[in-house]
Scaffold this motif. Sequence first.
Motif, PDB file in Angstrom:
ATOM      1  N   ASN A 101       7.997   6.222   4.174  1.00  0.00           N
ATOM      2  CA  ASN A 101       7.978   5.057   4.851  1.00  0.00           C
ATOM      3  C   ASN A 101       8.569   5.130   6.230  1.00  0.00           C
ATOM      4  OD1 ASN A 101       8.291   2.351   5.708  1.00  0.00           O
ATOM      5  ND2 ASN A 101       9.832   1.587   4.319  1.00  0.00           N
ATOM      6  N   PHE A 126       4.286   2.627  -4.250  1.00  0.00           N
ATOM      7  CA  PHE A 126       2.818   2.217  -3.749  1.00  0.00           C
ATOM      8  C   PHE A 126       2.020   1.982  -4.848  1.00  0.00           C
ATOM      9  CE2 PHE A 126       2.395   6.974  -4.312  1.00  0.00           C
ATOM     10  CZ  PHE A 126       1.088   7.116  -4.550  1.00  0.00           C
ATOM     11  N   GLY A 127       0.909   1.415  -4.818  1.00  0.00           N
ATOM     12  CA  GLY A 127      -0.088   1.069  -5.761  1.00  0.00           C
ATOM     13  C   GLY A 127      -1.479   1.621  -5.240  1.00  0.00           C
ATOM     14  N   THR A 139      -1.231   0.190  -1.418  1.00  0.00           N
ATOM     15  CA  THR A 139      -0.457  -1.013  -1.103  1.00  0.00           C
ATOM     16  C   THR A 139       0.996  -0.538  -1.328  1.00  0.00           C
ATOM     17  OG1 THR A 139      -0.599  -1.882  -3.331  1.00  0.00           O
ATOM     18  CG2 THR A 139      -2.045  -2.841  -1.543  1.00  0.00           C
ATOM     19  N   LEU A 140       1.835  -1.054  -0.312  1.00  0.00           N
ATOM     20  CA  LEU A 140       3.226  -0.652  -0.482  1.00  0.00           C
ATOM     21  C   LEU A 140       3.881  -1.608  -1.272  1.00  0.00           C
ATOM     22  CD1 LEU A 140       4.129   0.463   3.454  1.00  0.00           C
ATOM     23  CD2 LEU A 140       3.247   2.027   1.404  1.00  0.00           C
ATOM     24  N   GLU A 141       4.778  -0.976  -1.990  1.00  0.00           N
ATOM     25  CA  GLU A 141       5.589  -1.809  -3.034  1.00  0.00           C
ATOM     26  C   GLU A 141       6.979  -1.435  -3.041  1.00  0.00           C
ATOM     27  OE1 GLU A 141       3.699  -1.233  -6.754  1.00  0.00           O
ATOM     28  OE2 GLU A 141       1.581  -2.159  -6.021  1.00  0.00           O
ATOM     29  N   ALA A 142       8.065  -2.423  -3.506  1.00  0.00           N
ATOM     30  CA  ALA A 142       9.310  -2.224  -3.516  1.00  0.00           C
ATOM     31  C   ALA A 142       9.827  -1.098  -4.485  1.00  0.00           C
ATOM     32  CB  ALA A 142       9.932  -3.512  -3.941  1.00  0.00           C
ATOM     33  N   GLU A 143       9.098  -0.938  -5.819  1.00  0.00           N
ATOM     34  CA  GLU A 143       9.291  -0.021  -6.667  1.00  0.00           C
ATOM     35  C   GLU A 143       8.228   0.900  -6.971  1.00  0.00           C
ATOM     36  OE1 GLU A 143      12.108   0.643  -8.507  1.00  0.00           O
ATOM     37  OE2 GLU A 143      13.223  -0.775  -7.095  1.00  0.00           O
ATOM     38  N   THR A 145       5.347   2.237  -8.932  1.00  0.00           N
ATOM     39  CA  THR A 145       4.304   1.948  -9.897  1.00  0.00           C
ATOM     40  C   THR A 145       3.343   3.083 -10.195  1.00  0.00           C
ATOM     41  OG1 THR A 145       2.685   1.023  -8.141  1.00  0.00           O
ATOM     42  CG2 THR A 145       4.162  -0.679  -9.323  1.00  0.00           C
TER      43      THR A 145
END
Length: 184
Positions: A101, A126-127, A139-143, A145
Amino acid sequence: IRSAMPRMKMLSCLVQDANVPNLILKPRWPWHEAESVWSMADRLPYPVNGLVFSPALDSTLLLGSSDLKWKPSTKLTLDVALSSAEHMTESGGFFAAFLYNPATSPGMDTQVPSEHYHRHANHVGFGVSVQEGGSIQLTLEAEATMKVWLDENHAQWAAYGVAEVIYDGKKGELGFVHLRRDRN
């Protein structure tokens, strides 16, 4: 060295001086021969998964980094940071995969606990999704995946390391390519 000609000259001298069996310097071709070079990639004596386009002269003063890398969509890879192992077995284990990040402050390398693993604070989950037309979107994600399976030979060395992975759009999962010992 930021331009191809001086870099190739230096590498040629290093390869010659090293005197290591089977150590070769990959040849350069003009950009207009890229299609014919790619068509013979399977017949070259070394693995080729893409092409790198480098300017003959140093153009970084105007453009910043000027090397461009091209890979076919079936061979697109990512370098991901790995968590500690989740669900280890005798045959290997699953590791959560993270992207770096760039929005974090330099030096933020503390480990952040999560439900099943630890990660570094400057990494983000990320997804991956395949868009209409076959393009891939991250796509950036908090946890985390995305998970990647590593066999027992690699899993014992992988925690908090960096791995090169490939996305399989049909299965919707990451496949392990190799550990990036040069990027830890």
